[in-house]
Motif scaffolding. Structure first.
Motif, mmCIF file in Angstrom:
data_model
loop_
_atom_site.group_PDB
_atom_site.id
_atom_site.type_symbol
_atom_site.label_atom_id
_atom_site.label_comp_id
_atom_site.label_asym_id
_atom_site.label_seq_id
_atom_site.Cartn_x
_atom_site.Cartn_y
_atom_site.Cartn_z
ATOM 1 N N ALA A 177 22.456 41.214 52.071
ATOM 2 C CA ALA A 177 22.654 42.662 52.176
ATOM 3 C C ALA A 177 23.328 43.069 53.482
ATOM 4 N N ILE A 178 23.360 42.161 54.481
ATOM 5 C CA ILE A 178 23.991 42.503 55.764
ATOM 6 C C ILE A 178 25.026 41.469 56.202
ATOM 7 N N THR A 179 25.175 40.395 55.449
ATOM 8 C CA THR A 179 26.055 39.291 55.859
ATOM 9 C C THR A 179 27.450 39.437 55.273
ATOM 10 N N ARG A 180 28.448 39.304 56.133
ATOM 11 C CA ARG A 180 29.836 39.228 55.679
ATOM 12 C C ARG A 180 30.144 37.760 55.411
ATOM 13 N N LEU A 181 30.105 37.362 54.140
ATOM 14 C CA LEU A 181 30.323 35.973 53.769
ATOM 15 C C LEU A 181 31.794 35.605 53.907
ATOM 16 N N PRO A 182 32.088 34.362 54.297
ATOM 17 C CA PRO A 182 33.490 33.932 54.353
ATOM 18 C C PRO A 182 34.041 33.776 52.945
ATOM 19 N N PRO A 183 35.361 33.799 52.770
ATOM 20 C CA PRO A 183 35.949 33.641 51.432
ATOM 21 C C PRO A 183 35.710 32.238 50.885
ATOM 22 N N LEU A 184 35.689 32.124 49.578
ATOM 23 C CA LEU A 184 35.586 30.830 48.915
ATOM 24 C C LEU A 184 36.938 30.124 48.958
ATOM 25 N N PRO A 185 36.987 28.816 48.709
ATOM 26 C CA PRO A 185 38.263 28.099 48.712
ATOM 27 C C PRO A 185 39.278 28.753 47.782
ATOM 28 N N GLY A 186 40.487 28.915 48.294
ATOM 29 C CA GLY A 186 41.544 29.512 47.508
ATOM 30 C C GLY A 186 41.559 31.029 47.516
ATOM 31 N N GLU A 187 40.592 31.649 48.224
ATOM 32 C CA GLU A 187 40.529 33.106 48.300
ATOM 33 C C GLU A 187 41.002 33.594 49.661
ATOM 34 N N SER A 188 41.419 34.829 49.695
ATOM 35 C CA SER A 188 41.783 35.454 50.962
ATOM 36 C C SER A 188 40.592 36.240 51.494
ATOM 37 N N GLU A 189 40.682 36.625 52.761
ATOM 38 C CA GLU A 189 39.577 37.342 53.407
ATOM 39 C C GLU A 189 39.195 38.616 52.655
ATOM 40 N N ASP A 190 40.185 39.305 52.126
ATOM 41 C CA ASP A 190 39.901 40.593 51.489
ATOM 42 C C ASP A 190 39.246 40.461 50.119
ATOM 43 N N THR A 191 39.077 39.226 49.624
ATOM 44 C CA THR A 191 38.396 39.033 48.341
ATOM 45 C C THR A 191 36.940 38.649 48.519
ATOM 46 N N ALA A 192 36.504 38.407 49.776
ATOM 47 C CA ALA A 192 35.105 38.075 50.030
ATOM 48 C C ALA A 192 34.223 39.260 49.639
ATOM 49 N N PRO A 193 33.027 39.003 49.108
ATOM 50 C CA PRO A 193 32.179 40.099 48.625
ATOM 51 C C PRO A 193 31.649 40.978 49.750
ATOM 52 N N GLU A 194 31.442 42.248 49.442
ATOM 53 C CA GLU A 194 30.863 43.178 50.407
ATOM 54 C C GLU A 194 29.371 42.902 50.580
#
Length: 421
Positions: free
Chosen positions: A355-372
């Motif tokens: 609920a408070i963590t900014r997770l890094p993107p998964l392989p093959g994803e860009s930063e802006d696709t990481a979940p909120e």
């Protein structure tokens, strides 16, 4: 004195209702089982893949992807693997589908790819039990959409699937496996109690089964009577968590996550992000700040306070999938309960921090696709990470479980602290 031999003809399956609704979501899956996960398979699948007639394009992909494992590389039961490239299986197409399956069909896949996330086992309950692993995003979505809880179904097995299960010296508990398992599920789905208190009540009842010469039919009747006693329910409902217990629980989860992180390269950056959220100002060492955890709890309750049924469903699904309680012996029963409590505490811990963590993107994803933070996507991602790191690594789960016994922290009182809150 030896126990009476047990022979069971298994002619039906037993499965959660959502099992029939599962479908791979393919290219729609964010947390693909073709990413961040070594895909290993046995000698039979390896030889079948080597002999498979395929196009030059697929041959080139497979020549680079498939690697024979040598002794010391991985557990001996695994013969070969698809070696990941930047965290992604080389056979994964840009569409999110498998190039091997696209060209040769589903039956060409190694068994591990064909059946995941399904699991089928013949069990002393008298059924061939079918379950789905919570290491799959599509399975979590099914659990999310069952606000009324999980029901179970049975169907006759085909003639070629019928088996006779024999045990020459079984534990007396095994002849009552179905009733014991059903009671545990009933406790976990009893919404008169918060989920942690249900797990503690289940542990208190299972603890009695570990005692020598327990009258199992009497235990079953007593447990049913307890579930009908409103005074007992009130007693468990009033169990509270003090600040010291919460600190001990958070500390235990942090230590466990660090131990996983030290041997898990696939999600290491994700686990670091989760732990760092407990002390964002700490740059040298990973430690935790309880005020940050309290903030995470508040954010979590705001985001998912009306979704407690999802965690109930996850817990029931987990119990059924890992075959808890293990009734082979009193010792194995309690070990399975300790492992179950550790898994539940980790699920809850990472869920709160999602609920408070900014997770890094998964392989093959860009930063802006990481979940909120606080989104369902972040919750599912952390749940999948723990599932793949623990449920699908039985040796790691066993080692972490055994640490509780080595440190004399495997009592019911310690488990109550672990699952509380």
């Amino acid at each position: 004195m030896e126990n009476t031999p047990l022979n069971i003809l298994i002619s039906k399956n037993l499965r959660p209702s959502y099992y029939d609704d599962f479908q791979c979501i393919g290219e729609k899956c964010r947390i693909s089982c073709c990413k961040n996960w070594n895909i290993t398979f046995d000698k039979k699948d390896y030889l079948s893949l080597k002999k498979l007639k395929r196009s030059p394009e697929l041959s080139e992909l497979m020549d680079h992807a498939m690697r024979r494992l040598r002794r010391g590389d991985i557990a001996k039961i695994h013969y070969a693997e698809f070696e990941l490239s930047d965290g992604i299986c080389p056979l994964l197409a840009e569409s999110g589908l498998c190039n091997l399956q696209l060209e040769k069909g589903h039956k060409a896949l190694p068994e591990v790819c064909r059946i995941f996330p399904r699991l089928e086992r013949y069990y002393h309950s008298g059924y061939m039990q079918q379950s789905l692993s919570p290491a799959c995003e599509a399975v979590l979505d099914l659990l999310w959409n069952l606000p009324d809880g999980i029901e179970f179904r049975t169907s006759p097995l085909s003639a070629d699937a019928i088996r006779n299960l024999s045990d020459q010296n079984p534990s007396p508990m095994l002849s009552h496996a179905y009733d014991i398992q059903s009671l545990c599920i009933d406790i976990l789905q009893d919404r008169r109690l918060p989920l942690p208190q249900r797990i503690i009540l289940m542990g208190a009842r299972l603890q009695e089964l570990t005692k020598e010469n327990t009258d199992i039919p009497a235990w079953i009747s007593k447990t049913r009577a307890i579930l009908s006693d409103s005074n007992v329910i009130t007693q468990y409902k009033n169990l509270t968590v003090n600040d010291r217990s919460k600190i001990l629980r958070v500390s235990s989860c942090c230590k466990t996550l660090i131990l996983i992180m030290n041997t898990e390269s696939a999600f290491k950056n994700h686990f670091i992000s989760i732990l760092k959220s407990l002390n964002p100002d700490e740059t040298e060492n990973i430690s935790f700040n309880m005020s940050m955890y309290s903030q995470a709890e508040s954010a979590f309750n705001e985001a998912f306070g009306n979704k407690e049924y999802f965690f109930e469903n996850l817990t029931v699904s987990l119990m059924f999938h890992i075959k808890m309680p293990n009734l082979n012996s009193p010792e194995e029963l309690w070990k399975s309960y300790v492992n179950f409590c550790n898994l539940y505490s980790l699920y809850r811990f990472v869920s709160v921090l999602s609920a408070i963590t900014r997770l890094p993107p998964l392989p093959g994803e860009s930063e802006d696709t990481a979940p909120e933070p606080g989104s369902r996507e972040a919750l599912f991602q952390t749940t999948v990470m723990i599932s793949r790191s623990m449920i699908h690594n039985q040796q790691r789960s066993a080692d972490l479980r055994d640490d509780f016994f080595k440190n004399e922290s495997s009592s019911l009182a310690h488990m109550a602290i672990l699952v509380s809150g």
